[in-house]
Design an enzyme around this catalytic site. Structure first.
Site, mmCIF file in Angstrom:
data_model
loop_
_atom_site.group_PDB
_atom_site.id
_atom_site.type_symbol
_atom_site.label_atom_id
_atom_site.label_comp_id
_atom_site.label_asym_id
_atom_site.label_seq_id
_atom_site.Cartn_x
_atom_site.Cartn_y
_atom_site.Cartn_z
ATOM 1 N N LEU A 1 -4.939 8.659 -2.079
ATOM 2 C CA LEU A 1 -5.080 8.116 -0.742
ATOM 3 C C LEU A 1 -4.005 7.060 -0.536
ATOM 4 C CD1 LEU A 1 -8.970 7.661 -0.647
ATOM 5 C CD2 LEU A 1 -7.611 9.721 -0.167
ATOM 6 N N CYS A 2 -3.219 7.213 0.513
ATOM 7 C CA CYS A 2 -2.173 6.253 0.837
ATOM 8 C C CYS A 2 -1.190 6.123 -0.332
ATOM 9 C CB CYS A 2 -2.810 4.923 1.215
ATOM 10 S SG CYS A 2 -1.676 3.737 1.974
ATOM 11 N N THR A 3 -0.966 4.891 -0.806
ATOM 12 C CA THR A 3 0.020 4.655 -1.863
ATOM 13 C C THR A 3 -0.494 5.028 -3.256
ATOM 14 O OG1 THR A 3 -0.709 2.348 -1.833
ATOM 15 C CG2 THR A 3 1.316 2.881 -0.641
#
Length: 322
Positions: free
Chosen positions: A107-109
């Site tokens: 998720l995301c970074t």
């Protein structure tokens, strides 16, 4: 090899420096039961060193990182400090889980953890738009796509930031349990039920429902008439604007064109009918405005990746009841 019906255990890979919003999203989607659902819901566990500092809070994991190898799905939340390499024990545990057969999603970074583990080499991936250049520069073997919400490579998935993390989690639920269940989860969380992974990250209002929004009344009107052969001109006339103006509002609100958005709505309706009814493909084609079974099969296969009949067999094989 795990099958869709086996995807019941989800492990969050937690360690100091994780972003709490993304971690909370995964906990909310996979860790909260669904009232009335009679199938096997997810068994969520948090794995990491004890305790884990997430933002200003301390989190007490259920197990250490070694437990990731026993999960069907491993979720890696966002990694906060991109100037610091992810902990080697986290990277090693995520790699080991994937080698053991787990489906791994960042998720995301959290994509930076997956790249450090070598899981994205030679694969297409995404992360928050503000960090896609860094991801591409640091890991040249990864095909970084900055313009999508999430990328599904089968056993490895990545998402863009914040709201896109929710989109990916709902995509996993949809893959495991079907559109009807994913839509119910979305309604519980009061979020849009589906945004395609290929949709642009820069979207101001994915499903505008404000009364004063130019498309606020149009989109519900369209979804109630998916059995009809609607055209862009029909939509523009209903919205009382030119086709060019309609296209501009659609691009701003949904990240795609009116025709593409309409096609996706038809495909999603077809998925629900395939999952929940015994209607023939011909009947579903008519109910979704596709006209013929041949047209439905062509667009469905191109969009979903499998023919309608195979899709139905997949979701019937798991004996999911809802």
């Amino acid at each position: 090899m795990r099958t869709l019906s086996d995807m019941t255990t989800v492990a969050l890979a937690a360690t100091d420096g994780m972003l709490q919003f993304e971690l909370a999203i995964a906990q909310e989607v996979f860790g909260t039961g669904l009232p009335g659902f009679t199938g096997s819901w997810y068994e969520l566990t948090v794995c990491g060193p004890a305790p884990v500092k997430v933002g200003r809070f301390l989190l007490e994991p259920d197990h250490d990182l070694g437990r990731l190898t026993r999960a069907d799905t491993v979720i890696v939340p966002g990694w906060a400090d991109l100037d610091v390499a992810p902990p080697p024990d986290l990277v090693d545990a995520v790699r080991a889980a994937h080698e053991a057969g787990a489906r791994v999603a960042s998720l995301c970074t959290g994509a930076f953890v997956l790249t450090a583990a070598g899981l994205l080499d030679g694969r297409r991936a995404t992360t928050h738009w503000a960090h896609t250049d860094l991801l591409a520069a640091r890991y040249p073997l990864v095909e970084v796509d900055p313009d999508v919400l999430y990328v599904d490579n089968g056993s490895v998935l990545t998402s863009a930031g914040k709201a896109a993390a929710m989109d990916l989690c709902l995509h996993l639920v949809r893959s495991d349990h079907g559109s009807a269940v994913a839509n119910t989860v979305a309604r519980r969380l009061v979020v849009p039920p589906h945004r395609a992974g290929g949709q642009a990250q820069f979207v101001t209002a994915p499903v505008p429902d404000q009364d004063d929004h130019p498309l606020g009344g149009l989109l519900p009107w369209v979804t109630e008439r998916l059995d009809r052969p609607l055209t862009v001109e029909d939509l523009a006339r209903r919205a009382n604007m030119s086709s060019r103006n309609l296209a501009r509002h659609f691009r701003s609100a949904t990240g795609t064109t009116p025709l593409r958005w309409l096609l996706i709505q038809r495909i999603r309706r077809a998925q629900e009918l395939l999952e929940r009814t015994d209607d023939s493909v011909d009947a579903i084609a008519e109910a979704t405005g596709m006209g013929t079974a041949t047209t439905l099969r062509r667009h469905f296969n191109r969009t979903v990746g499998v023919p309608p009949d195979s899709y139905r067999r997949t979701f019937r094989a798991g004996s999911r009841e809802w």
